[in-house]
Design a protein around this motif. Structure first.
Motif, mmCIF file in Angstrom:
data_model
loop_
_atom_site.group_PDB
_atom_site.id
_atom_site.type_symbol
_atom_site.label_atom_id
_atom_site.label_comp_id
_atom_site.label_asym_id
_atom_site.label_seq_id
_atom_site.Cartn_x
_atom_site.Cartn_y
_atom_site.Cartn_z
ATOM 1 N N LEU A 6 0.841 -1.185 0.000
ATOM 2 C CA LEU A 6 0.000 0.000 0.000
ATOM 3 C C LEU A 6 0.876 1.234 0.000
ATOM 4 C CD1 LEU A 6 -2.657 -0.985 2.698
ATOM 5 C CD2 LEU A 6 -2.954 -0.958 0.227
ATOM 6 N N ARG A 7 0.395 2.265 -0.679
ATOM 7 C CA ARG A 7 1.101 3.548 -0.677
ATOM 8 C C ARG A 7 0.133 4.610 -0.186
ATOM 9 N NH1 ARG A 7 3.237 2.135 -6.364
ATOM 10 N NH2 ARG A 7 5.133 1.044 -5.808
ATOM 11 N N PHE A 8 0.546 5.363 0.792
ATOM 12 C CA PHE A 8 -0.265 6.479 1.243
ATOM 13 C C PHE A 8 -0.158 7.574 0.196
ATOM 14 C CE2 PHE A 8 0.996 5.102 5.785
ATOM 15 C CZ PHE A 8 0.031 4.116 5.776
ATOM 16 N N ILE A 9 -1.307 8.138 -0.199
ATOM 17 C CA ILE A 9 -1.292 9.183 -1.216
ATOM 18 C C ILE A 9 -1.439 10.570 -0.606
ATOM 19 C CG2 ILE A 9 -2.178 7.619 -2.986
ATOM 20 C CD1 ILE A 9 -4.891 9.232 -2.696
ATOM 21 N N GLY A 10 -1.690 10.632 0.683
ATOM 22 C CA GLY A 10 -1.858 11.923 1.330
ATOM 23 C C GLY A 10 -2.127 11.772 2.803
ATOM 24 N N ILE A 11 -2.555 12.881 3.396
ATOM 25 C CA ILE A 11 -2.799 12.934 4.833
ATOM 26 C C ILE A 11 -3.978 13.875 5.097
ATOM 27 C CG2 ILE A 11 -1.148 14.817 5.229
ATOM 28 C CD1 ILE A 11 -0.340 13.278 7.821
ATOM 29 N N VAL A 12 -4.702 13.613 6.178
ATOM 30 C CA VAL A 12 -5.849 14.428 6.568
ATOM 31 C C VAL A 12 -5.405 15.535 7.515
ATOM 32 C CG1 VAL A 12 -8.029 14.414 7.854
ATOM 33 C CG2 VAL A 12 -7.437 12.490 6.402
ATOM 34 N N HIS A 13 -5.967 16.712 7.299
ATOM 35 C CA HIS A 13 -5.820 17.820 8.241
ATOM 36 C C HIS A 13 -7.223 18.223 8.674
ATOM 37 C CE1 HIS A 13 -1.605 18.263 7.189
ATOM 38 N NE2 HIS A 13 -1.964 18.268 5.917
ATOM 39 N N GLY A 14 -7.471 18.199 9.971
ATOM 40 C CA GLY A 14 -8.789 18.555 10.473
ATOM 41 C C GLY A 14 -8.747 18.863 11.948
ATOM 42 N N ASP A 15 -9.924 19.079 12.517
ATOM 43 C CA ASP A 15 -10.010 19.473 13.923
ATOM 44 C C ASP A 15 -10.369 18.326 14.860
ATOM 45 O OD1 ASP A 15 -12.661 19.127 13.208
ATOM 46 O OD2 ASP A 15 -13.342 21.046 14.019
ATOM 47 N N HIS A 31 -18.043 18.112 10.535
ATOM 48 C CA HIS A 31 -16.658 18.569 10.486
ATOM 49 C C HIS A 31 -16.204 18.776 9.043
ATOM 50 C CE1 HIS A 31 -15.597 17.860 14.746
ATOM 51 N NE2 HIS A 31 -16.523 16.904 14.666
ATOM 52 N N THR A 32 -15.360 19.773 8.871
ATOM 53 C CA THR A 32 -14.705 19.983 7.585
ATOM 54 C C THR A 32 -13.206 19.809 7.790
ATOM 55 O OG1 THR A 32 -14.509 22.364 7.942
ATOM 56 C CG2 THR A 32 -16.477 21.580 6.760
ATOM 57 N N GLY A 33 -12.496 19.606 6.701
ATOM 58 C CA GLY A 33 -11.054 19.438 6.787
ATOM 59 C C GLY A 33 -10.448 19.425 5.407
ATOM 60 N N THR A 34 -9.184 19.076 5.360
ATOM 61 C CA THR A 34 -8.429 19.092 4.112
ATOM 62 C C THR A 34 -7.727 17.770 3.901
ATOM 63 O OG1 THR A 34 -8.020 21.453 4.387
ATOM 64 C CG2 THR A 34 -6.581 20.288 2.851
ATOM 65 N N LEU A 35 -7.838 17.256 2.685
ATOM 66 C CA LEU A 35 -7.035 16.117 2.275
ATOM 67 C C LEU A 35 -5.836 16.692 1.534
ATOM 68 C CD1 LEU A 35 -9.847 13.852 0.765
ATOM 69 C CD2 LEU A 35 -9.069 13.970 3.142
ATOM 70 N N GLU A 36 -4.665 16.567 2.128
ATOM 71 C CA GLU A 36 -3.441 17.026 1.456
ATOM 72 C C GLU A 36 -2.884 15.837 0.684
ATOM 73 O OE1 GLU A 36 1.128 18.439 2.355
ATOM 74 O OE2 GLU A 36 -0.284 18.323 4.025
ATOM 75 N N ILE A 37 -2.936 15.921 -0.622
ATOM 76 C CA ILE A 37 -2.447 14.845 -1.473
ATOM 77 C C ILE A 37 -0.984 15.109 -1.775
ATOM 78 C CG2 ILE A 37 -2.795 13.634 -3.664
ATOM 79 C CD1 ILE A 37 -5.110 13.449 -1.493
ATOM 80 N N PHE A 38 -0.164 14.096 -1.618
ATOM 81 C CA PHE A 38 1.266 14.273 -1.858
ATOM 82 C C PHE A 38 1.500 14.645 -3.323
ATOM 83 C CE2 PHE A 38 1.665 10.894 1.651
ATOM 84 C CZ PHE A 38 1.620 11.854 2.643
#
Length: 132
Positions: A6-15, A31-38
């Motif tokens: 498996l390869r992680f394609i990003g990370i979650v940013h949220g509260d 809740h809202t947040g951001t998916l930061e994709i590499f």
């Protein structure tokens, strides 16, 4: 049997910073947040836009992986169930799926609503929900 990679394609940013603060399901979350994709995977976002619904697979990196039976939603009155009969995050391969509303896409960042995942959780995959 062969092992999967498996390869992680990003990370979650949220509260959502603690497990106990996470909504039990994405459809119960405000809740809202951001998916930061590499950057390596940013080109894969082409075609995703505000207003879309996306299915996002996450790797629940903090989940207990040895537990095979749980009380659904922690309710002991419902009796023990095997993790495969529940949506528990505790499972041998802690993969979660959330259906999120895209609020905006800016470069490698996807703003989403309906987030039920902890800040810092790795993103495994994104699939746009089919438009019929």
């Amino acid at each position: 049997m062969q092992q999967a990679e498996l390869r992680f394609i990003g990370i979650v940013h949220g509260d959502i910073l603690r497990l106990e603060d996470a909504p039990p399901f994405y459809d119960e979350s405000e809740h809202t947040g951001t998916l930061e994709i590499f950057p390596t995977y940013q080109d894969g976002l082409l075609g995703i836009a505000a207003g879309d619904t996306i299915l996002v697979l996450f790797w629940l990196h903090l989940a207990e992986r040895s537990i095979l039976q749980v009380y659904p939603r922690g309710d002991k009155a419902r009796g023990l169930h095997g993790v495969f009969a529940t949506r528990s995050p505790m499972r041998p391969n802690p993969i979660a799926v959330s259906e999120l509303k895209v609020l905006a896409v800016q470069g490698n960042r996807v703003e989403v609503a309906g987030l039920d995942i902890l800040d810092g959780t790795p993103v495994l995959d994104i699939k746009r929900r089919s438009k019929r």
